[in-house]
Design a protein around this motif. Structure first.
Motif, PDB file in Angstrom:
ATOM      1  N   ALA A  61     -65.679 -67.579 -94.642  1.00 22.21           N
ATOM      2  CA  ALA A  61     -65.852 -67.340 -93.331  1.00 22.21           C
ATOM      3  C   ALA A  61     -66.911 -68.055 -92.306  1.00 22.21           C
ATOM      4  CB  ALA A  61     -65.859 -65.722 -93.097  1.00 22.21           C
ATOM      5  N   GLN A  62     -67.983 -68.175 -93.356  1.00 26.36           N
ATOM      6  CA  GLN A  62     -69.425 -68.837 -92.483  1.00 26.36           C
ATOM      7  C   GLN A  62     -68.864 -70.509 -92.307  1.00 26.36           C
ATOM      8  OE1 GLN A  62     -72.216 -67.537 -95.467  1.00 26.36           O
ATOM      9  NE2 GLN A  62     -72.989 -65.964 -94.026  1.00 26.36           N
ATOM     10  N   GLY A  63     -67.966 -70.833 -93.340  1.00 29.84           N
ATOM     11  CA  GLY A  63     -67.872 -72.382 -93.111  1.00 29.84           C
ATOM     12  C   GLY A  63     -66.864 -72.676 -92.068  1.00 29.84           C
ATOM     13  N   ILE A  64     -66.351 -71.624 -91.579  1.00 35.24           N
ATOM     14  CA  ILE A  64     -65.347 -72.079 -90.426  1.00 35.24           C
ATOM     15  C   ILE A  64     -66.026 -72.550 -88.969  1.00 35.24           C
ATOM     16  CG2 ILE A  64     -63.484 -71.121 -88.756  1.00 35.24           C
ATOM     17  CD1 ILE A  64     -62.645 -71.699 -91.973  1.00 35.24           C
ATOM     18  N   LYS A  65     -65.326 -73.413 -88.488  1.00 35.97           N
ATOM     19  CA  LYS A  65     -66.135 -74.057 -87.086  1.00 35.97           C
ATOM     20  C   LYS A  65     -66.021 -72.799 -85.944  1.00 35.97           C
ATOM     21  CE  LYS A  65     -65.787 -77.579 -83.728  1.00 35.97           C
ATOM     22  NZ  LYS A  65     -65.195 -78.727 -83.355  1.00 35.97           N
ATOM     23  N   GLY A  66     -66.951 -72.668 -85.238  1.00 34.99           N
ATOM     24  CA  GLY A  66     -67.262 -71.580 -84.391  1.00 34.99           C
ATOM     25  C   GLY A  66     -67.564 -70.088 -84.521  1.00 34.99           C
ATOM     26  N   VAL A  67     -67.791 -70.043 -86.037  1.00 36.17           N
ATOM     27  CA  VAL A  67     -68.246 -68.764 -86.246  1.00 36.17           C
ATOM     28  C   VAL A  67     -69.737 -68.759 -86.216  1.00 36.17           C
ATOM     29  CG1 VAL A  67     -68.497 -67.228 -88.378  1.00 36.17           C
ATOM     30  CG2 VAL A  67     -66.344 -68.483 -88.170  1.00 36.17           C
ATOM     31  N   ARG A  68     -70.188 -67.722 -85.643  1.00 35.99           N
ATOM     32  CA  ARG A  68     -71.680 -67.351 -85.272  1.00 35.99           C
ATOM     33  C   ARG A  68     -72.244 -66.678 -86.262  1.00 35.99           C
ATOM     34  NH1 ARG A  68     -71.117 -66.038 -78.764  1.00 35.99           N
ATOM     35  NH2 ARG A  68     -70.132 -67.991 -78.138  1.00 35.99           N
ATOM     36  N   ASP A  69     -71.541 -65.420 -86.707  1.00 36.49           N
ATOM     37  CA  ASP A  69     -72.083 -64.668 -87.864  1.00 36.49           C
ATOM     38  C   ASP A  69     -70.841 -64.046 -88.525  1.00 36.49           C
ATOM     39  OD1 ASP A  69     -74.050 -63.518 -89.251  1.00 36.49           O
ATOM     40  OD2 ASP A  69     -74.404 -61.943 -87.780  1.00 36.49           O
ATOM     41  N   VAL A  70     -71.146 -63.443 -89.597  1.00 30.94           N
ATOM     42  CA  VAL A  70     -70.220 -62.694 -90.485  1.00 30.94           C
ATOM     43  C   VAL A  70     -70.757 -61.402 -90.845  1.00 30.94           C
ATOM     44  CG1 VAL A  70     -68.773 -62.844 -92.681  1.00 30.94           C
ATOM     45  CG2 VAL A  70     -69.333 -64.890 -91.467  1.00 30.94           C
ATOM     46  N   SER A  71     -69.991 -60.405 -90.599  1.00 31.87           N
ATOM     47  CA  SER A  71     -70.247 -59.036 -90.902  1.00 31.87           C
ATOM     48  C   SER A  71     -69.256 -58.441 -92.216  1.00 31.87           C
ATOM     49  CB  SER A  71     -70.271 -58.145 -89.549  1.00 31.87           C
ATOM     50  OG  SER A  71     -70.210 -56.757 -89.777  1.00 31.87           O
ATOM     51  N   ALA A  72     -69.929 -58.173 -93.142  1.00 29.39           N
ATOM     52  CA  ALA A  72     -69.208 -57.929 -94.336  1.00 29.39           C
ATOM     53  C   ALA A  72     -69.228 -56.390 -94.578  1.00 29.39           C
ATOM     54  CB  ALA A  72     -69.078 -58.883 -95.200  1.00 29.39           C
ATOM     55  N   ASP A  73     -69.770 -55.639 -93.445  1.00 29.54           N
ATOM     56  CA  ASP A  73     -70.109 -54.213 -93.892  1.00 29.54           C
ATOM     57  C   ASP A  73     -68.642 -53.381 -94.380  1.00 29.54           C
ATOM     58  OD1 ASP A  73     -72.715 -54.866 -92.980  1.00 29.54           O
ATOM     59  OD2 ASP A  73     -72.530 -53.879 -91.036  1.00 29.54           O
ATOM     60  N   GLY A  74     -67.797 -53.678 -93.925  1.00 24.70           N
ATOM     61  CA  GLY A  74     -66.455 -53.053 -94.036  1.00 24.70           C
ATOM     62  C   GLY A  74     -65.838 -53.804 -95.639  1.00 24.70           C
ATOM     63  N   LEU A  75     -66.558 -54.644 -95.873  1.00 27.18           N
ATOM     64  CA  LEU A  75     -65.874 -55.243 -97.256  1.00 27.18           C
ATOM     65  C   LEU A  75     -66.388 -54.530 -98.428  1.00 27.18           C
ATOM     66  CD1 LEU A  75     -63.798 -57.120 -98.104  1.00 27.18           C
ATOM     67  CD2 LEU A  75     -65.479 -59.177 -97.844  1.00 27.18           C
ATOM     68  N   LYS A  76     -65.690 -53.594 -99.251  1.00 28.36           N
ATOM     69  CA  LYS A  76     -66.230 -52.953-100.238  1.00 28.36           C
ATOM     70  C   LYS A  76     -65.562 -53.680-101.684  1.00 28.36           C
ATOM     71  CE  LYS A  76     -67.601 -50.078 -97.265  1.00 28.36           C
ATOM     72  NZ  LYS A  76     -68.932 -50.068 -96.819  1.00 28.36           N
ATOM     73  N   THR A  77     -66.488 -53.300-102.453  1.00 26.55           N
ATOM     74  CA  THR A  77     -65.941 -53.802-104.037  1.00 26.55           C
ATOM     75  C   THR A  77     -65.521 -52.627-104.856  1.00 26.55           C
ATOM     76  OG1 THR A  77     -68.157 -53.807-104.579  1.00 26.55           O
ATOM     77  CG2 THR A  77     -67.449 -55.661-103.991  1.00 26.55           C
ATOM     78  N   ALA A  78     -64.434 -53.020-105.647  1.00 24.80           N
ATOM     79  CA  ALA A  78     -63.710 -51.952-106.485  1.00 24.80           C
ATOM     80  C   ALA A  78     -64.948 -51.500-107.865  1.00 24.80           C
ATOM     81  CB  ALA A  78     -62.656 -52.471-106.978  1.00 24.80           C
ATOM     82  N   GLU A  79     -65.874 -52.265-107.798  1.00 22.57           N
ATOM     83  CA  GLU A  79     -66.633 -52.000-109.067  1.00 22.57           C
ATOM     84  C   GLU A  79     -67.503 -50.632-108.832  1.00 22.57           C
ATOM     85  OE1 GLU A  79     -68.498 -55.810-109.378  1.00 22.57           O
ATOM     86  OE2 GLU A  79     -67.222 -56.350-111.141  1.00 22.57           O
TER      87      GLU A  79
END
Length: 123
Positions: free
Chosen positions: A105-123
């Motif tokens: 996501a960070q590598g996409i042109k135009g992305v200022r920031d990435v919030s992954a607070d809602g992205l959980k891991t199953a581990e």
């Protein structure tokens, strides 16, 4: 010699028709002014909508990148973009998949920031 006469006649015909062109354009000037006002209003609207279009484009590019990448389960990750800030949510199997999604996501042109607070891991 005949070519020179033809070119001369054409030049004279064009020169004589120029004053008439001014008259034709003068008759349509109110329409031109109205069209200019419409174009200016449309331009302002497009500027206002520009952020939404950019956000939609960013969301599409991020989602496509996640789907194309084998290291990320693109179908399990939700992507939303607001003012160039990408929010990732959903559940991935490992922390490595989460980090790969953030990096993509960070590598996409135009992305200022990435919030992954809602992205959980199953581990």
């Amino acid at each position: 010699m005949k070519t020179i006469q033809t070119l001369t006649a054409t030049a004279i015909a064009v020169a004589l028709s120029l004053p008439l062109a001014g008259t034709v354009l003068a008759d349509t000037s109110p329409a031109i002014d109205e069209a200019s006002n419409v174009m200016l209003a449309a331009n302002d609207t497009m500027n206002d909508a520009g952020d939404a279009v950019s956000d939609t484009w960013i969301t599409t590019k991020v989602k496509s990148a996640l789907l194309a990448e084998d290291a990320t389960p693109g179908m399990d990750i939700e992507v939303e973009t607001k003012d160039g800030v990408v929010s990732l949510s959903g559940t991935v199997a490992t922390e490595a998949e989460k980090e790969a999604a953030i990096t993509k996501a960070q590598g996409i042109k135009g992305v200022r920031d990435v919030s992954a607070d809602g992205l959980k891991t199953a581990e």
